[in-house]
Design an enzyme around this catalytic site. Sequence first.
Site, PDB file in Angstrom:
ATOM      1  N   GLU A   7       0.843  -1.228   0.080  1.00 17.57           N
ATOM      2  CA  GLU A   7      -0.173   0.095   0.172  1.00 17.57           C
ATOM      3  C   GLU A   7       0.884   1.318   0.167  1.00 17.57           C
ATOM      4  OE1 GLU A   7      -3.505   1.683   2.857  1.00 17.57           O
ATOM      5  OE2 GLU A   7      -3.567  -0.404   2.422  1.00 17.57           O
ATOM      6  N   ASP A 110      -2.758  -3.049   3.168  1.00 18.74           N
ATOM      7  CA  ASP A 110      -3.071  -3.418   4.461  1.00 18.74           C
ATOM      8  C   ASP A 110      -4.136  -4.299   4.596  1.00 18.74           C
ATOM      9  OD1 ASP A 110      -1.154  -1.522   5.294  1.00 18.74           O
ATOM     10  OD2 ASP A 110      -2.642  -0.027   5.993  1.00 18.74           O
ATOM     11  N   TYR A 314      -1.374  -4.118  13.854  1.00 20.39           N
ATOM     12  CA  TYR A 314      -2.291  -3.365  12.899  1.00 20.39           C
ATOM     13  C   TYR A 314      -3.055  -2.659  13.864  1.00 20.39           C
ATOM     14  CZ  TYR A 314      -5.210  -2.379   8.968  1.00 20.39           C
ATOM     15  OH  TYR A 314      -6.017  -1.862   8.155  1.00 20.39           O
TER      16      TYR A 314
END
Length: 452
Positions: A7, A110, A314
């Site tokens: 990303e 992601d 995350y």
Amino acid sequence: MKVIIAEKPSVARDIAAIVGATSRKDGYLKGNNYAVTWAFGHLVGLAMPEEYGIKGFQKENLPILPDDFKLIPRHIKEGKEYKPDPGAMKQLRVIRELFDKSERIIVATDAGREGELIFRYIYNYLSCSKPFDRLWISSLTDQTIRGGLENLRPGTQYDTLYLSAKARSQADWLVGINASQALSISSGSGVWSLGRVQTPTLAMICSRYLENKDFVPQKYWQHKLSLSKDSNVIVLVSEDKYNDRMDADKVAGQISQNGIATVKSIDKKTVKQEPPLLYDLTALQKEANSKHSFSADKTLSIAQKLYEGKLITYPRTGSRYLSEDVFETVPELLSGFSEHTLYGESVKRLNDLNKRSVNDAKVTDHYAIIVTGNKPDSLSGDENQIFEMILCRMLEAFSTTCIKEQTSVRFEVQEKIFLVKGAIINQAGWRSVSGIMADENEKDENSTLPPL
């Protein structure tokens, strides 16, 4: 050749280092039969009404309901017009060339709904039909990336996630475009913006603001009573509240002449306070706002930076739980912080880990936010505060239960009831991590009462 698409460039560099793609090219890294490229966030998005031949705001065009939504490269504003972003166009050309040459694509955007949408929009815009696998990881440590690459998942496994993201994207477009044009046309002048999330959120903020602005505080009076016995002083508060100061003064005079307060009842109970759950993004944002006055956007931005720095997992997670397999790694993750200035002693005391935050069934796309075990070298003040909040919460979540003995006492003076509460910590448990022994709503329970 396998092509990996991330990303952001920073994530691409981390993955490239693992797979051996060390040769720098224009828009990608190459080596060891891999090419690692990247997007810059949303390179491709839904086209505006002009792309469907609809120009200006005209009532007869509403509602605008495309039969098939068109995808276009990201645009930027130049003057009063929007034009394709040259940087986005250049990177899309690089990605197209790599996809055309590839045997298989590995998706490393992601691991979440928006990350899936970013890749699928690029993939569909380029009319690519090459097969692809998904790298699904929750942190960017070398160990996690290697493990993820060894356990790639079929891209089709995430079709429903993409459809969810696509539906959200199209809903935003339909509501935003049509509602904004309708309002602007109705107002007769100016351009007004409405959105699926923006407008109800703004309405809630305005409603709360007006409620606060229009609030008229109502004064009331209570009595405080100090009692002394055997050098112990305790402060009681009256059960009754008085709207009139003169009434309160009159009763105060009657009470002060009595001199004796009689214990009417004592209620003792043992309370077990379980440790708090780990943070998801919302819980982290709420507490960072409460403790440090950080906005939700600021907290997310800092957490994302910590994630990209391989310090936390995350951050865009909606779960406050860990799976059993991740739980098994927790002692090792925390062991490196045994010399931490604030929490080193808590790390050393942590033996039998509390499993309240462990539940496979409550782990969604990602598990709760935890540290990765990497120690930060240099963080800004704000970054350090968020990192230490996450570390502290981990230690709290896996610590033992806090056990308190709470006592509530009712006194009577001149037929008026006075109350006092006290608490004794029998086992500090998870509260010993931060040293805060009571929540805000328990602030009247911190005093230790004498024998009564």
